[in-house]
Write a protein that holds these residues in place. Structure first.
Motif, short mmCIF file in Angstrom:
data_model
loop_
_atom_site.label_atom_id
_atom_site.label_comp_id
_atom_site.label_asym_id
_atom_site.label_seq_id
_atom_site.Cartn_x
_atom_site.Cartn_y
_atom_site.Cartn_z
N LYS A 1 25.06 42.87 34.82
CA LYS A 1 24.85 43.91 33.81
C LYS A 1 23.69 44.83 34.17
O LYS A 1 23.69 46.01 33.79
N HIS A 2 22.72 44.29 34.95
CA HIS A 2 21.62 45.14 35.38
C HIS A 2 22.07 46.22 36.35
O HIS A 2 21.34 47.18 36.63
N LYS A 3 23.28 46.06 36.88
CA LYS A 3 23.87 47.08 37.76
C LYS A 3 24.89 47.94 37.01
O LYS A 3 25.63 48.71 37.63
N GLY A 4 24.93 47.77 35.68
CA GLY A 4 25.83 48.59 34.87
C GLY A 4 27.26 48.10 34.81
O GLY A 4 28.16 48.85 34.42
N ILE A 5 27.49 46.85 35.18
CA ILE A 5 28.84 46.29 35.16
C ILE A 5 29.19 45.88 33.73
O ILE A 5 28.51 45.04 33.12
N THR A 6 30.24 46.48 33.19
CA THR A 6 30.72 46.14 31.84
C THR A 6 31.78 45.04 31.94
O THR A 6 32.29 44.72 33.02
N LEU A 7 32.15 44.49 30.78
CA LEU A 7 33.16 43.43 30.75
C LEU A 7 34.50 43.96 31.24
O LEU A 7 35.24 43.25 31.95
N ASP A 8 34.84 45.21 30.89
CA ASP A 8 36.11 45.77 31.35
C ASP A 8 36.15 45.91 32.87
O ASP A 8 37.16 45.60 33.51
N VAL A 9 35.04 46.37 33.44
CA VAL A 9 34.97 46.49 34.90
C VAL A 9 35.04 45.11 35.54
O VAL A 9 35.75 44.89 36.54
N ALA A 10 34.30 44.16 34.96
CA ALA A 10 34.29 42.80 35.50
C ALA A 10 35.69 42.19 35.47
O ALA A 10 36.08 41.45 36.39
N TYR A 11 36.47 42.49 34.43
CA TYR A 11 37.82 41.95 34.31
C TYR A 11 38.69 42.38 35.48
O TYR A 11 39.54 41.62 35.96
N ASP A 12 38.48 43.63 35.92
CA ASP A 12 39.21 44.12 37.10
C ASP A 12 38.66 43.52 38.39
O ASP A 12 39.42 43.16 39.30
N VAL A 13 37.33 43.41 38.50
CA VAL A 13 36.70 42.91 39.73
C VAL A 13 37.15 41.49 40.04
O VAL A 13 37.46 41.16 41.19
N VAL A 14 37.20 40.62 39.03
CA VAL A 14 37.46 39.20 39.30
C VAL A 14 38.92 38.94 39.67
O VAL A 14 39.27 37.82 40.03
N ARG A 15 39.76 39.97 39.60
CA ARG A 15 41.12 39.79 40.09
C ARG A 15 41.16 39.77 41.61
O ARG A 15 42.09 39.22 42.21
N ASP A 16 40.13 40.37 42.23
CA ASP A 16 40.01 40.31 43.69
C ASP A 16 39.89 38.86 44.12
O ASP A 16 39.10 38.09 43.56
N VAL A 17 40.65 38.47 45.14
CA VAL A 17 40.71 37.05 45.51
C VAL A 17 39.36 36.50 45.96
O VAL A 17 39.03 35.33 45.70
N ASN A 18 38.56 37.32 46.65
CA ASN A 18 37.26 36.81 47.10
C ASN A 18 36.28 36.64 45.95
O ASN A 18 35.51 35.66 45.92
N TYR A 19 36.28 37.57 45.01
CA TYR A 19 35.44 37.40 43.82
C TYR A 19 35.92 36.20 42.99
O TYR A 19 35.12 35.41 42.51
N PHE A 20 37.24 36.09 42.85
CA PHE A 20 37.78 34.98 42.07
C PHE A 20 37.43 33.63 42.71
O PHE A 20 37.00 32.70 42.04
N GLY A 21 37.61 33.53 44.04
CA GLY A 21 37.29 32.30 44.74
C GLY A 21 35.82 31.96 44.66
O GLY A 21 35.43 30.79 44.46
N THR A 22 34.96 32.98 44.79
CA THR A 22 33.52 32.75 44.70
C THR A 22 33.14 32.26 43.31
O THR A 22 32.29 31.36 43.16
N LEU A 23 33.77 32.81 42.28
CA LEU A 23 33.48 32.36 40.92
C LEU A 23 34.01 30.94 40.68
O LEU A 23 33.41 30.19 39.90
N MET A 24 35.10 30.57 41.33
CA MET A 24 35.54 29.18 41.24
C MET A 24 34.45 28.24 41.76
O MET A 24 34.18 27.18 41.18
N VAL A 25 33.81 28.64 42.88
CA VAL A 25 32.73 27.84 43.44
C VAL A 25 31.53 27.82 42.48
O VAL A 25 30.95 26.77 42.19
N ALA A 26 31.17 28.98 41.97
CA ALA A 26 30.02 29.07 41.06
C ALA A 26 30.23 28.27 39.79
O ALA A 26 29.29 27.69 39.23
N GLU A 27 31.48 28.20 39.31
CA GLU A 27 31.79 27.48 38.08
C GLU A 27 32.08 26.01 38.30
O GLU A 27 32.40 25.28 37.36
N GLY A 28 31.98 25.54 39.55
CA GLY A 28 32.23 24.13 39.83
C GLY A 28 33.69 23.74 39.90
O GLY A 28 34.03 22.55 39.90
#
Length: 689
Positions: free
Chosen positions: A454-481
Motif C-alpha cells: 500500500k505504501h507503493k499505492g497498490i489498491t485491493l483491486d490492483v492486487a486482485y489482478d496482480v495475484v493472478r500472475d503465476v509467480n506472484y501467486f506462487g510466491t504468496l503460497m510460500v509466504a502464507e505457508g
C-alpha cells in the motif's frame, strides 16, 4: 568397507537391473571413484544395463567393464578350459578394480537368451556367480523374484537363495525380493536384512520404442516422447467403434489393421478427449493408414505414436506379449521409476551400514547431485512450480514425484496441464493442480499483497489482478505457508521470477541484499560462485553479505567453505577503488565471522591453483584451495561462470537464491529437465534448513 558388491540374480526375470541401478546410485553418493563390472555380456557395446551404469556413474567405458563375451565363454567351455574362463574374467575385473575405490558387479544371467549355443556346458549359474563373487572378494546382494508369490513362498525363496549362496562359500550381505505383489511383505527368517520391492508397471512394461524394435515396425507418427510411453497392455481393435471404445484402457497399445481408419480416428479422439490415456497404436498386415485419416489424427495433436508392423493381429499380439522391458540410456523414465521403487522400499541407510560405506573426503559432481536427491527425500517438502504446463516442468515433476523428492503444486489451467501431460506422456497424478484465476485463495492473497504494497499505492483491486500472475501467486503460497518453496523461470525472466520474492518474502534480518550462487560441478570437484545473477555492483557491506551468505549456502550443502574474495589484484600488489572495495568487504567478513577462512583481495588463479598460491600467498589457508568464489560485480561473475561452464564442460546448477526469508529459486530459460530436478531438490533442502 566393501570393496566390491556382487548383485546375483537367482533365476531369470528377477529384475536384478533395478537392484543394480539402485545399489549403484546409493554407492555413488559416497564413493568418488566407482566402477561397474559384468562378468559376461553379449557384446561390449550391446549390453544396455552395462552401458547405462557406466555412463551414468563411472569414468570407465563399457569396453573396460566386462569380463568376456558369451561367445568367448562358450568356446572356452567347449574346449574344457573352464578355469581359464574364470581366470580371464578375474584378470579383467582386477584391471578395473585397481582404478576404483569400489565396484558394483552385476552377475551373469545364463537364462536371458543372450548367450551362444552350447550354454548347457556352462557350470550352473548359481555356482558360477558364487565362485566369481569369492574370487573377486565381493559381498553378495542376492535378488529373488517375488512375481506371483505369496508371503510364505517368498520367504522360502529368499531363505533358499541365502543358503544356496552361502553353502557355495559366498558372503551374502542382504536379500532383495523384486517384482513383489502388492501387500506381500518382505521375506523373513534370515540372519541378514531382507527387503521387498513391488512390481512397478512403469519399470516392467516395455516402451513403445521397444515394441517397435521387437516387431520390426515402421514409425508413421511419433517422436521420442511418444515412443517413450509405457505399454501396460494390448487391445485388439477388430470390432465396431463403440465396442473398441468400451474396451480401451489406460496404457494400452491398440493393435488394429491399417485399413481401419474408423478405429484409428476414434482411439485418438478418445485419448485427446481425456477419456482414456493410451500408449500408442500398431497397424498390422503392413497396411499404411489412409492419408486423410492421418491428417485428422495429426490435427488432434495427441502425442501418440503410430506404428506399422508386417504381421497380422494374432502374430503381432503373440510377439508383443513376449517383449521384456530393459533399463537403458534410452529409457530415462524407467530409470527414475526403478530408482523411486528401490529407494522407497529398501532401507538405504541400513544397506549403507551393512556395506560399511565410508564417505569419500572428495565431493564429486555425481556425489553432489545424488546427495541433493537423498537429502530432499529425507525431509520431504511442499513446493510450487508456477509454469505447470511447460513440457520440461511436467517431465521434471514426474521424476520428482517418482523419486519422492517433494510434494508438488503446479499452477495453471488444470485442463491445460492435464492435456499437456497426456500429450508428453508424463505421469503427474499426485501433483496438486491450481488455477490462480479461479482459486479460493485469490481474495486472501490480494488482501495480503495490498497490505504489503500500500505504501507503493497498490489498491485491493490492483492486487486482485496482480495475484493472478503465476509467480506472484506462487510466491504468496510460500509466504502464507501453503508451500515451502517455489521454483520458476523456465519461461519467465529472472526479474519476473524474483521480483515477487523481493516484494513479498523479503530478506533475512541482518542481510542487506538477497543474492545468488551457482554450484559449479567440475569434473573432480564442486565450487560455489556468487553473485552471478542478481546484484550488478554491490558495495563493500553488500559484498560482505554476499560472501557470508555464499559460505552459509556452501556449508548447508556439504561443502567446506573457504572463501576467496576475487579481484584483479592479490594481496597488496594492486590498488584502485575496485580493489579497495574487495579489501574492505574481506575485513567485514573477518570481523563478523572470525572462524571462516577467507582471503582477499585475491586473483582467481591464486585462489584455485596451489602452485600459483605457493608463489603469491604461501601462508594463506584459502589460496590454492578455495571452494567459494565471490566476484566483485555481476559483470565479472556472470561472464566467468558462463566461461567456465562452456570452456571446461562444467554443469552450472543455479542460480540458487540466498538471503530470502523463504526459498524461491530461478531457472534459466534454457533449463533442462535435469536442471529443474536439481533446483527443486536444492529448494527443498533450503526449505528444510
Amino acid at each position: 568397507m566393501a570393496r566390491s558388491v556382487y548383485v546375483a540374480g537367482l533365476g531369470p526375470g528377477v529384475g536384478k537391473g533395478t537392484v543394480a541401478l539402485g545399489l549403484t546410485e546409493l554407492l555413488s553418493r559416497h564413493i568418488a571413484r566407482l566402477g561397474v563390472f559384468r562378468p559376461l555380456v553379449a557384446g561390449a557395446e550391446t549390453d544396455p544395463l552395462l552401458t547405462l551404469l557406466t555412463e551414468r556413474y563411472t569414468r570407465s567405458t563399457p569396453a573396460e567393464s566386462y569380463g568376456v563375451t558369451y561367445a568367448e565363454a562358450s568356446r572356452l567351455v567347449a574346449d574344457g578350459r573352464r578355469e581359464e574362463l574364470i581366470s580371464r574374467i578375474v584378470e579383467r575385473y582386477r584391471d578395473l578394480e585397481r582404478t576404483c575405490s569400489s565396484v558394483v558387479v552385476v552377475g551373469s544371467d545364463f537364462a536371458d537368451g543372450q548367450h551362444e549355443e552350447g550354454h548347457d556346458e556352462f557350470p550352473r549359474e548359481l555356482a558360477f556367480n558364487a565362485r566369481l563373487a569369492t574370487e573377486f572378494g565381493s559381498v553378495v546382494v542376492a535378488v529373488v523374484s517375488g512375481e506371483h508369490r505369496t508371503a510364505e513362498a517368498l520367504s522360502a525363496a529368499a531363505r533358499s537363495a541365502y543358503h544356496s549362496m552361502t553353502d557355495l562359500g559366498a558372503t551374502v550381505l542382504a536379500v532383495i525380493a523384486n517384482r513383489v505383489p502388492d501387500g506381500v511383505p518382505a521375506p523373513t527368517g534370515l540372519p541378514v536384512p531382507c527387503w521387498a520391492v513391488p512390481e512397478v508397471p512403469a519399470v516392467a512394461a516395455p516402451t513403445v520404442a521397444e515394441v517397435a524394435a521387437a516387431l520390426d515396425a515402421t514409425v508413421v507418427i511419433g517422436g521420442p516422447a511418444a515412443l517413450d510411453r509405457d505399454v501396460l497392455g494390448f487391445v485388439v481393435g477388430g470390432g465396431h467403434v463403440p465396442t473398441v471404445l468400451e474396451h480401451l484402457v489406460d496404457g494400452a497399445l491398440v493393435i488394429t489393421p491399417g485399413d481401419r481408419a474408423d478405429v484409428l480416428v476414434a482411439a485418438n479422439a478418445a485419448h485427446a478427449a481425456g477419456t482414456v490415456t493410451l500408449a500408442g497404436l500398431a497397424l498390422t498386415i503392413g497396411e499404411f493408414p489412409d492419408p486423410r485419416a492421418v491428417r485428422v489424427i495429426e490435427g488432434l495433436n495427441t502425442g501418440l505414436a503410430m506404428l506399422v508392423v508386417p504381421t497380422d493381429s494374432y502374430h503381432t499380439i503373440a510377439a508383443a506379449d513376449r517383449i521384456e522391458a530393459a533399463l537403458s540410456t534410452a529409457t530415462p523414465r524407467k530409470i527414475e521409476a526403478a530408482l523411486g521403487a528401490f529407494e522407497k522400499n529398501v532401507d538405504t541407510a541400513e544397506l549403507s551400514r551393512v556395506l560399511d560405506v565410508a564417505r569419500s573426503s572428495r565431493v564429486t559432481p555425481l556425489m553432489f547431485e545424488n546427495d541433493l536427491i537423498d537429502r530432499a527425500r529425507a525431509d520431504r517438502r511442499r513446493l510450487v512450480l508456477p509454469e505447470g504446463a511447460d513440457e520440461r516442468i511436467l517431465r521434471a515433476a514426474e521424476t520428482l514425484l517418482r523419486r519422492g523428492v517433494a510434494d508438488l503444486t503446479l499452477l495453471g489451467d488444470p485442463d491445460e496441464i492435464t492435456r499437456r501431460a497426456r500429450e508428453v506422456g508424463a505421469e503427474i497424478g499426485s501433483a496438486v493442480l491450481v488455477d490462480p484465476g479461479a482459486s479460493v485463495w485469490r481474495d486472501r492473497f490480494a488482501q495480503r499483497y495490498a497490505d504489503l504494497r500500500k505504501h507503493k499505492g497498490i489498491t485491493l483491486d490492483v492486487a486482485y489482478d496482480v495475484v493472478r500472475d503465476v509467480n506472484y501467486f506462487g510466491t504468496l503460497m510460500v509466504a502464507e505457508g501453503l508451500a515451502d518453496g517455489m521454483v520458476s523461470g523456465a519461461n519467465h525472466t529472472t526479474a519476473a521470477t524474483i521480483r515477487p520474492a523481493f516484494e513479498i518474502i523479503r530478506t533475512v534480518p541482518g542481510v542487506s541484499v538477497a543474492s545468488s550462487v551457482f554450484f559449479m560441478l567440475l569434473a573432480d570437484r564442486v565450487l560455489v560462485y556468487g553473485d552471478c545473477a542478481v546484484n550488478p555492483d554491490p558495495d563493500a557491506p553488500q559484498l560482505a553479505d554476499i560472501a557470508l551468505s555464499s559460505a552459509q549456502t556452501a556449508a548447508a550443502f556439504g561443502l567446506e567453505p573457504r572463501v576467496a574474495m576475487l579481484s584483479y589484484s592479490t594481496g597488496s600488489s594492486g590498488s584502485g577503488a575496485d580493489v579497495e572495495k574487495v579489501a574492505a568487504a574481506t575485513e567485514l567478513v573477518r570481523a563478523r565471522r572470525p572462524d571462516l577462512p577467507v582471503e582477499g583481495p585475491i586473483q582467481y588463479d591464486a585462489a584455485i591453483d596451489p602452485a600459483v598460491a605457493a608463489t603469491k600467498l604461501p601462508d594463506s589457508t584459502v589460496a590454492g584451495k578455495a571452494t567459494v568464489f565471490v566476484f566483485p560485480d555481476l559483470n565479472t561473475g556472470n561472464n566467468t561462470y558462463k566461461a567456465v561452464q562452456r570452456s571446461a564442460g562444467a554443469v552450472a546448477v543455479g542460480p540458487v537464491m540466498q538471503g530470502l526469508n523463504r526459498p524461491v529459486n530461478d531457472l534459466s530459460r534454457g533449463a533442462t529437465v535435469k536442471d529443474i530436478v536439481n533446483t527443486v531438490a536444492i529448494t527443498a533442502i533450503q526449505a528444510a534448513s
